[in-house]
Design a protein around this motif. Structure first.
Motif, PDB file in Angstrom:
ATOM      1  N   TRP A 116       0.937  -1.104  -0.018  1.00 48.32           N
ATOM      2  CA  TRP A 116       0.021   0.158   0.120  1.00 48.32           C
ATOM      3  C   TRP A 116       0.820   1.385  -0.168  1.00 48.32           C
ATOM      4  CZ3 TRP A 116      -1.354   3.653   3.759  1.00 48.32           C
ATOM      5  CH2 TRP A 116      -2.512   4.469   3.742  1.00 48.32           C
ATOM      6  N   ASP A 117       2.000   1.369   1.005  1.00 48.20           N
ATOM      7  CA  ASP A 117       2.593   2.747   0.909  1.00 48.20           C
ATOM      8  C   ASP A 117       3.745   2.552   0.227  1.00 48.20           C
ATOM      9  OD1 ASP A 117       4.373   1.311   2.651  1.00 48.20           O
ATOM     10  OD2 ASP A 117       4.179   2.496   4.439  1.00 48.20           O
ATOM     11  N   GLY A 118       4.308   1.383   0.006  1.00 50.02           N
ATOM     12  CA  GLY A 118       5.748   1.322  -0.717  1.00 50.02           C
ATOM     13  C   GLY A 118       6.952   2.119  -0.223  1.00 50.02           C
ATOM     14  N   HIS A 119       6.743   2.751   1.060  1.00 48.26           N
ATOM     15  CA  HIS A 119       7.852   3.651   1.661  1.00 48.26           C
ATOM     16  C   HIS A 119       9.376   2.860   1.662  1.00 48.26           C
ATOM     17  CE1 HIS A 119       4.791   6.427   3.537  1.00 48.26           C
ATOM     18  NE2 HIS A 119       5.306   6.938   2.515  1.00 48.26           N
ATOM     19  N   SER A 120      10.331   3.634   1.223  1.00 43.66           N
ATOM     20  CA  SER A 120      11.652   2.940   1.384  1.00 43.66           C
ATOM     21  C   SER A 120      12.136   3.372   2.803  1.00 43.66           C
ATOM     22  CB  SER A 120      12.432   3.720   0.287  1.00 43.66           C
ATOM     23  OG  SER A 120      12.088   3.296  -0.728  1.00 43.66           O
ATOM     24  N   ALA A 121      13.263   2.713   3.269  1.00 47.97           N
ATOM     25  CA  ALA A 121      13.751   2.784   4.432  1.00 47.97           C
ATOM     26  C   ALA A 121      15.369   3.179   3.964  1.00 47.97           C
ATOM     27  CB  ALA A 121      13.986   1.903   5.262  1.00 47.97           C
ATOM     28  N   TYR A 122      15.785   4.256   4.750  1.00 44.26           N
ATOM     29  CA  TYR A 122      17.177   4.377   4.377  1.00 44.26           C
ATOM     30  C   TYR A 122      18.325   4.285   5.847  1.00 44.26           C
ATOM     31  CZ  TYR A 122      15.262   7.499   0.748  1.00 44.26           C
ATOM     32  OH  TYR A 122      14.710   8.143  -0.279  1.00 44.26           O
ATOM     33  N   ILE A 123      19.063   3.548   5.167  1.00 37.92           N
ATOM     34  CA  ILE A 123      20.204   2.720   6.291  1.00 37.92           C
ATOM     35  C   ILE A 123      21.544   3.531   6.106  1.00 37.92           C
ATOM     36  CG2 ILE A 123      20.995   0.777   6.957  1.00 37.92           C
ATOM     37  CD1 ILE A 123      18.411  -0.705   5.980  1.00 37.92           C
ATOM     38  N   TRP A 124      22.167   3.799   7.113  1.00 38.19           N
ATOM     39  CA  TRP A 124      23.616   4.458   6.968  1.00 38.19           C
ATOM     40  C   TRP A 124      24.383   3.107   7.212  1.00 38.19           C
ATOM     41  CZ3 TRP A 124      26.535   8.153   5.953  1.00 38.19           C
ATOM     42  CH2 TRP A 124      27.699   8.125   6.481  1.00 38.19           C
ATOM     43  N   VAL A 125      25.339   2.801   6.127  1.00 41.17           N
ATOM     44  CA  VAL A 125      26.195   1.833   6.210  1.00 41.17           C
ATOM     45  C   VAL A 125      27.671   2.408   6.152  1.00 41.17           C
ATOM     46  CG1 VAL A 125      27.043  -0.311   4.875  1.00 41.17           C
ATOM     47  CG2 VAL A 125      24.521   0.372   4.994  1.00 41.17           C
ATOM     48  N   LEU A 126      28.581   1.867   7.206  1.00 43.25           N
ATOM     49  CA  LEU A 126      29.976   2.457   7.022  1.00 43.25           C
ATOM     50  C   LEU A 126      30.484   1.777   6.047  1.00 43.25           C
ATOM     51  CD1 LEU A 126      30.655   1.900  11.074  1.00 43.25           C
ATOM     52  CD2 LEU A 126      30.240   4.315   9.429  1.00 43.25           C
ATOM     53  N   LEU A 127      31.633   2.589   5.350  1.00 47.40           N
ATOM     54  CA  LEU A 127      32.436   2.120   4.329  1.00 47.40           C
ATOM     55  C   LEU A 127      33.489   1.483   5.025  1.00 47.40           C
ATOM     56  CD1 LEU A 127      32.637   5.251   1.920  1.00 47.40           C
ATOM     57  CD2 LEU A 127      31.533   2.868   1.639  1.00 47.40           C
ATOM     58  N   GLU A 128      34.073   1.650   6.246  1.00 52.18           N
ATOM     59  CA  GLU A 128      35.057   0.774   6.880  1.00 52.18           C
ATOM     60  C   GLU A 128      36.465   0.799   6.132  1.00 52.18           C
ATOM     61  OE1 GLU A 128      33.193  -2.802   7.079  1.00 52.18           O
ATOM     62  OE2 GLU A 128      32.740  -2.546   9.176  1.00 52.18           O
ATOM     63  N   GLY A 129      36.948   1.967   5.532  1.00 52.15           N
ATOM     64  CA  GLY A 129      38.317   2.095   4.828  1.00 52.15           C
ATOM     65  C   GLY A 129      38.190   2.035   3.279  1.00 52.15           C
ATOM     66  N   ARG A 130      36.803   1.521   2.751  1.00 51.12           N
ATOM     67  CA  ARG A 130      36.837   1.579   1.442  1.00 51.12           C
ATOM     68  C   ARG A 130      36.524   3.002   0.756  1.00 51.12           C
ATOM     69  NH1 ARG A 130      33.193  -2.180   3.528  1.00 51.12           N
ATOM     70  NH2 ARG A 130      33.416  -4.140   2.854  1.00 51.12           N
ATOM     71  N   ASP A 131      36.978   3.014  -0.433  1.00 49.23           N
ATOM     72  CA  ASP A 131      37.029   4.506  -1.258  1.00 49.23           C
ATOM     73  C   ASP A 131      35.847   4.930  -1.693  1.00 49.23           C
ATOM     74  OD1 ASP A 131      37.995   6.701  -2.386  1.00 49.23           O
ATOM     75  OD2 ASP A 131      38.587   5.605  -4.317  1.00 49.23           O
ATOM     76  N   PRO A 132      35.190   5.817  -1.135  1.00 50.77           N
ATOM     77  CA  PRO A 132      33.874   6.386  -1.306  1.00 50.77           C
ATOM     78  C   PRO A 132      33.759   6.640  -3.156  1.00 50.77           C
ATOM     79  CG  PRO A 132      34.645   8.020  -0.159  1.00 50.77           C
ATOM     80  CD  PRO A 132      35.638   7.027   0.015  1.00 50.77           C
ATOM     81  N   ALA A 133      34.596   7.019  -3.709  1.00 50.42           N
ATOM     82  CA  ALA A 133      34.824   7.189  -5.130  1.00 50.42           C
ATOM     83  C   ALA A 133      34.727   6.043  -6.153  1.00 50.42           C
ATOM     84  CB  ALA A 133      36.141   7.556  -5.564  1.00 50.42           C
ATOM     85  N   SER A 134      34.585   4.889  -5.422  1.00 50.12           N
ATOM     86  CA  SER A 134      34.351   3.536  -6.151  1.00 50.12           C
ATOM     87  C   SER A 134      32.732   3.107  -6.193  1.00 50.12           C
ATOM     88  CB  SER A 134      35.147   2.315  -5.580  1.00 50.12           C
ATOM     89  OG  SER A 134      34.732   2.010  -4.239  1.00 50.12           O
ATOM     90  N   TYR A 135      32.042   4.128  -5.524  1.00 51.39           N
ATOM     91  CA  TYR A 135      30.393   3.779  -5.621  1.00 51.39           C
ATOM     92  C   TYR A 135      29.845   4.932  -6.099  1.00 51.39           C
ATOM     93  CZ  TYR A 135      31.661   0.374  -2.065  1.00 51.39           C
ATOM     94  OH  TYR A 135      32.498  -0.690  -1.464  1.00 51.39           O
ATOM     95  N   GLN A 136      28.730   4.707  -6.840  1.00 52.54           N
ATOM     96  CA  GLN A 136      28.012   5.666  -7.822  1.00 52.54           C
ATOM     97  C   GLN A 136      26.463   5.833  -7.204  1.00 52.54           C
ATOM     98  OE1 GLN A 136      29.004   6.934 -11.435  1.00 52.54           O
ATOM     99  NE2 GLN A 136      30.795   6.706 -10.758  1.00 52.54           N
ATOM    100  N   LEU A 137      25.680   6.898  -7.288  1.00 51.28           N
ATOM    101  CA  LEU A 137      24.589   7.155  -6.828  1.00 51.28           C
ATOM    102  C   LEU A 137      23.764   6.059  -7.787  1.00 51.28           C
ATOM    103  CD1 LEU A 137      24.007  10.746  -6.481  1.00 51.28           C
ATOM    104  CD2 LEU A 137      24.206   9.181  -4.627  1.00 51.28           C
ATOM    105  N   GLY A 138      22.794   5.498  -6.909  1.00 53.21           N
ATOM    106  CA  GLY A 138      22.006   4.345  -7.750  1.00 53.21           C
ATOM    107  C   GLY A 138      22.502   2.935  -8.062  1.00 53.21           C
ATOM    108  N   ASP A 139      23.684   2.912  -7.472  1.00 53.04           N
ATOM    109  CA  ASP A 139      24.314   1.538  -7.652  1.00 53.04           C
ATOM    110  C   ASP A 139      23.604   0.691  -6.694  1.00 53.04           C
ATOM    111  OD1 ASP A 139      26.317   2.197  -9.337  1.00 53.04           O
ATOM    112  OD2 ASP A 139      27.927   2.048  -7.934  1.00 53.04           O
TER     113      ASP A 139
END
Length: 157
Positions: free
Chosen positions: A43-66
Motif C-alpha cells: 500500500w505505502d511502498g515507503h523506502s527505508a534509508y540505512i546508514w552503512v559504514l564504508l570501513e576504509g573503502r574508497d567512496p569514489a568507487s561507488y555511484q549513486l543508484g548502484d
C-alpha cells in the motif's frame, strides 16, 4: 546475518545512505496474503534509508543508484528488539506496581503506568542516541572485495 539489497541514495566520506524497500520477510511465509506487513508494504511502498559504514573503502568507487548488498547481524536485531520492547514494558509494570502499592487508587496507578511507559521510551531513545556511532551495531557492506568473517579461523587460535 540478514542480507538486504538496496540502492545507494547518498555517498559521504565515512559511509553510504542505502535505500531499501521493506520486503525481505514478505513472500517467505504461507501467511503472505493475510499478512498486515505485506499489505502495508504494497500500500505505502515507503523506502527505508540505512546508514552503512564504508570501513576504509574508497567512496569514489561507488555511484549513486548502484545496487549493493548490506548485512545486519542477527544478534544486533535480537538485542535491539529486546531493548525496544522490554524496557518500556518493564518500566510500565514497575511504575504501575509502585503506584498501586503506594497509593492504591486506580487513576494514579493508571497515570503512573503511562509515565513508566514514557520513561521506558525515553530510556530507549537515550540508549539509541548514545550508541548511534558504535560500529558493532551498524549494518555492514557485503561485497567480494572484503569478505565477512563471522567466526575466527583455525589459524587464529
Amino acid at each position: 546475518m540478514i542480507l538486504e539489497t538496496g540502492r545507494i541514495a547518498a555517498i559521504e566520506t565515512e559511509g553510504l545512505w542505502v535505500e531499501t524497500i521493506r520486503k525481505s520477510a514478505c513472500g517467505s511465509c504461507k501467511a503472505e496474503k493475510g499478512c498486515g506487513q505485506s499489505l502495508m508494504n504494497k500500500w505505502d511502498g515507503h523506502s527505508a534509508y540505512i546508514w552503512v559504514l564504508l570501513e576504509g573503502r574508497d567512496p569514489a568507487s561507488y555511484q549513486l543508484g548502484d545496487e549493493i548488498r548490506i548485512g545486519i547481524p542477527e544478534e544486533v536485531i535480537a538485542k535491539g528488539a529486546l531493548l525496544v520492547y522490554m524496557v518500556p514494558l518493564l518500566t510500565l509494570v514497575i511504575a504501575t506496581a509502585l503506584a498501586h502499592h503506594q497509593f492504591a487508587q486506580e487513576g494514579i496507578t493508571t497515570l503512573s503506568g503511562f509515565a513508566g511507559l514514557l520513561l521506558g521510551g525515553l530510556i530507549v531513545r537515550w540508549h539509541s542516541w548514545r550508541t548511534r556511532l558504535d560500529s558493532n551495531l551498524q549494518p555492514v557492506l557485503v561485497d567480494d572485495s572484503a569478505p565477512l568473517h563471522f567466526y575466527p579461523s583455525a589459524e587464529q587460535h
